[in-house]
Design a protein around this motif. Structure first.
Motif, mmCIF file in Angstrom:
data_model
loop_
_atom_site.group_PDB
_atom_site.id
_atom_site.type_symbol
_atom_site.label_atom_id
_atom_site.label_comp_id
_atom_site.label_asym_id
_atom_site.label_seq_id
_atom_site.Cartn_x
_atom_site.Cartn_y
_atom_site.Cartn_z
ATOM 1 N N VAL A 312 0.851 -1.192 0.000
ATOM 2 C CA VAL A 312 0.000 0.000 0.000
ATOM 3 C C VAL A 312 0.883 1.237 0.000
ATOM 4 C CG1 VAL A 312 -1.844 1.230 1.192
ATOM 5 C CG2 VAL A 312 -1.759 -1.274 1.284
ATOM 6 N N MET A 313 0.921 1.924 -1.124
ATOM 7 C CA MET A 313 1.790 3.090 -1.254
ATOM 8 C C MET A 313 1.246 4.270 -0.457
ATOM 9 S SD MET A 313 2.916 3.024 -5.289
ATOM 10 C CE MET A 313 1.319 2.469 -5.887
ATOM 11 N N PRO A 314 2.119 5.016 0.206
ATOM 12 C CA PRO A 314 1.667 6.209 0.921
ATOM 13 C C PRO A 314 1.182 7.277 -0.050
ATOM 14 C CG PRO A 314 4.066 6.105 0.895
ATOM 15 C CD PRO A 314 3.580 4.802 0.345
ATOM 16 N N ALA A 315 0.280 8.140 0.433
ATOM 17 C CA ALA A 315 -0.274 9.188 -0.427
ATOM 18 C C ALA A 315 0.805 10.132 -0.939
ATOM 19 C CB ALA A 315 -1.340 9.963 0.341
ATOM 20 N N SER A 316 1.883 10.256 -0.191
ATOM 21 C CA SER A 316 2.958 11.176 -0.570
ATOM 22 C C SER A 316 3.879 10.631 -1.662
ATOM 23 C CB SER A 316 3.803 11.503 0.661
ATOM 24 O OG SER A 316 4.360 10.305 1.217
ATOM 25 N N ALA A 317 3.759 9.342 -1.970
ATOM 26 C CA ALA A 317 4.655 8.725 -2.957
ATOM 27 C C ALA A 317 4.279 9.135 -4.376
ATOM 28 C CB ALA A 317 4.596 7.205 -2.834
ATOM 29 N N PRO A 318 5.271 9.261 -5.263
ATOM 30 C CA PRO A 318 4.954 9.502 -6.681
ATOM 31 C C PRO A 318 4.207 8.304 -7.255
ATOM 32 C CG PRO A 318 7.318 9.786 -6.232
ATOM 33 C CD PRO A 318 6.721 9.152 -5.021
ATOM 34 N N ALA A 319 3.479 8.514 -8.329
ATOM 35 C CA ALA A 319 2.813 7.401 -9.002
ATOM 36 C C ALA A 319 3.861 6.518 -9.664
ATOM 37 C CB ALA A 319 1.833 7.917 -10.048
ATOM 38 N N PRO A 320 3.719 5.199 -9.596
ATOM 39 C CA PRO A 320 4.685 4.323 -10.272
ATOM 40 C C PRO A 320 4.658 4.551 -11.774
ATOM 41 C CG PRO A 320 2.782 3.072 -9.502
ATOM 42 C CD PRO A 320 2.648 4.433 -8.922
ATOM 43 N N GLU A 321 5.815 4.404 -12.400
ATOM 44 C CA GLU A 321 5.954 4.609 -13.837
ATOM 45 C C GLU A 321 6.093 3.257 -14.541
ATOM 46 O OE1 GLU A 321 8.965 6.828 -17.049
ATOM 47 O OE2 GLU A 321 9.609 6.489 -14.976
ATOM 48 N N PHE A 322 5.159 2.951 -15.427
ATOM 49 C CA PHE A 322 5.236 1.746 -16.241
ATOM 50 C C PHE A 322 5.972 2.112 -17.524
ATOM 51 C CE2 PHE A 322 2.055 0.755 -13.219
ATOM 52 C CZ PHE A 322 1.969 -0.623 -13.132
ATOM 53 N N VAL A 323 7.159 1.541 -17.708
ATOM 54 C CA VAL A 323 8.041 1.949 -18.802
ATOM 55 C C VAL A 323 7.900 0.988 -19.987
ATOM 56 C CG1 VAL A 323 10.405 2.490 -19.469
ATOM 57 C CG2 VAL A 323 9.665 2.865 -17.095
ATOM 58 N N PRO A 324 7.391 1.468 -21.123
ATOM 59 C CA PRO A 324 7.293 0.617 -22.321
ATOM 60 C C PRO A 324 8.680 0.216 -22.815
ATOM 61 C CG PRO A 324 5.930 2.589 -22.533
ATOM 62 C CD PRO A 324 6.833 2.805 -21.357
#
Length: 343
Positions: A312-324
């Protein structure tokens, strides 16, 4: 990914059977090591009277190389998101249209129109997570949410760091730290990246996929890690803390897919439909300690999975980046950096 995770083994050669006769054939699964719940396999075997053989790999690239050799005999593979895109481009996956199967209704809509398989004609969600790092909070007491700990570590962590032996994970983390874009063909920026990685390597102890073993044995105090592996390691080493770097981090999803020309195609379709049931998805998550993309599974998942800080990511964390996947020019440039780093 991913990886994407875990105690990796490259040749499990593990046959999971119930010790009884199987009349309806067999199924050969090629998955990441230590990533498949044996009880879930047994349930499928009993349900469909199918003998399942499971082999393991330690990276998307290892799996791809094996498949491209031909004659692997495997039916099911579990590639990461970017690898699904690569395999589709190469014509290595069977169009089995899981979106028309009975249990597709359980797939979370947010995981249907994904960049690697829009509409889900070839694959279904298996597990998803993030790639960051975990650190012993008693050894290092400062802010863990920065990639500086990997590339410019404090004295207490020097020589105590494990990095994943994964070209994309290491290079993408380095690019984020330098605030440069992914799939980068800028040669000046890549030259800077190369120099930084070589300098940082002097402070690393190892580059290894065996994240859990490295951490639980206390061979290292910080390891680049998949979130599920970090959670599993924390069970034996409670002082471990999972980082959400302010510079950003990779998100990934592993997916169940059927190889082109699978020798047991109909059994593979049965397995894919089975894996979209909430019970099978929950059994996988409870074993591997990752989130899945199947609605209703959370009701059968271990309680700690719905509250673990690694999941469960904290609200302060950046959104994860899905890299093509990057184009061939970039991949070739990265390969030179990676080869240089591994000298």
């Amino acid at each position: 990914m991913k990886s994407k995770i875990l105690a990796m083994t490259t040749a499990l050669g593990l046959t999971l059977t119930m010790g009884s006769a199987f009349a309806a054939g067999e199924l050969h699964v090629y998955n990441w090591g230590n990533y498949t719940n044996p009880e879930m396999i047994e349930k499928f075997e009993k349900m469909h009277d199918i003998k399942v053989t499971l082999d393991g790999y330690d990276s998307n690239e290892t799996m791809l190389a094996k498949v491209e050799q031909g004659g692997s005999g495997y039916d099911i593979v579990v590639p990461g998101d970017y690898m699904i895109a690569i395999m589709l481009k190469k014509g290595l996956l069977e169009r089995v249209e899981p979106n028309k199967m009975a249990n597709f209704k359980n797939v979370d809509p947010k995981w249907v129109d994904v960049y690697w398989d829009e509409g889900r004609n070839y694959s279904i969600p298996y597990q998803w997570g993030t790639t960051n790092f975990t650190v012993d909070s008693t050894v290092y007491t400062g802010d863990v949410n920065t990639l500086a700990l990997l590339f410019d570590p404090p004295a207490e962590l020097k020589g105590r760091i494990n990095m994943l032996k994964d070209m994309n994970d290491v290079i993408n983390a380095g690019l984020r730290y330098l605030d440069y874009p992914r799939c980068n063909s800028n040669k000046a920026q890549l030259k800077e990246l190369n120099a930084m990685l070589i300098k940082a390597k002097a402070n690393w102890r190892t580059m290894d996929y065996s994240v859990i073993e490295k951490l639980t044995s206390k061979d290292v105090d910080l390891s680049q890690s998949w979130n599920g592996a970090a959670k599993r390691a924390r069970k034996d080493r409670p002082e471990l803390v999972y980082s959400y770097p302010k510079e950003g981090f990779t998100g990934w999803m592993d997916n169940v897919a059927v190889l082109k020309g699978a020798p047991n195609l109909e059994n593979a379709k049965l397995f894919m439909d089975f894996m979209m049931t909430p019970e099978a998805a929950a059994m996988t998550s409870n074993f591997a300690n990752y989130a899945n993309g199947i609605m209703g599974s959370e009701k059968m998942m271990n309680a700690d999975l719905t509250s673990a800080p690694e999941i469960v990511m904290p609200a302060s964390a950046p959104a994860p980046e899905f890299v093509p996947p990057c184009d061939q020019e970039v991949t070739d440039l990265y390969a030179k950096i990676w080869t240089n780093l591994n000298k």
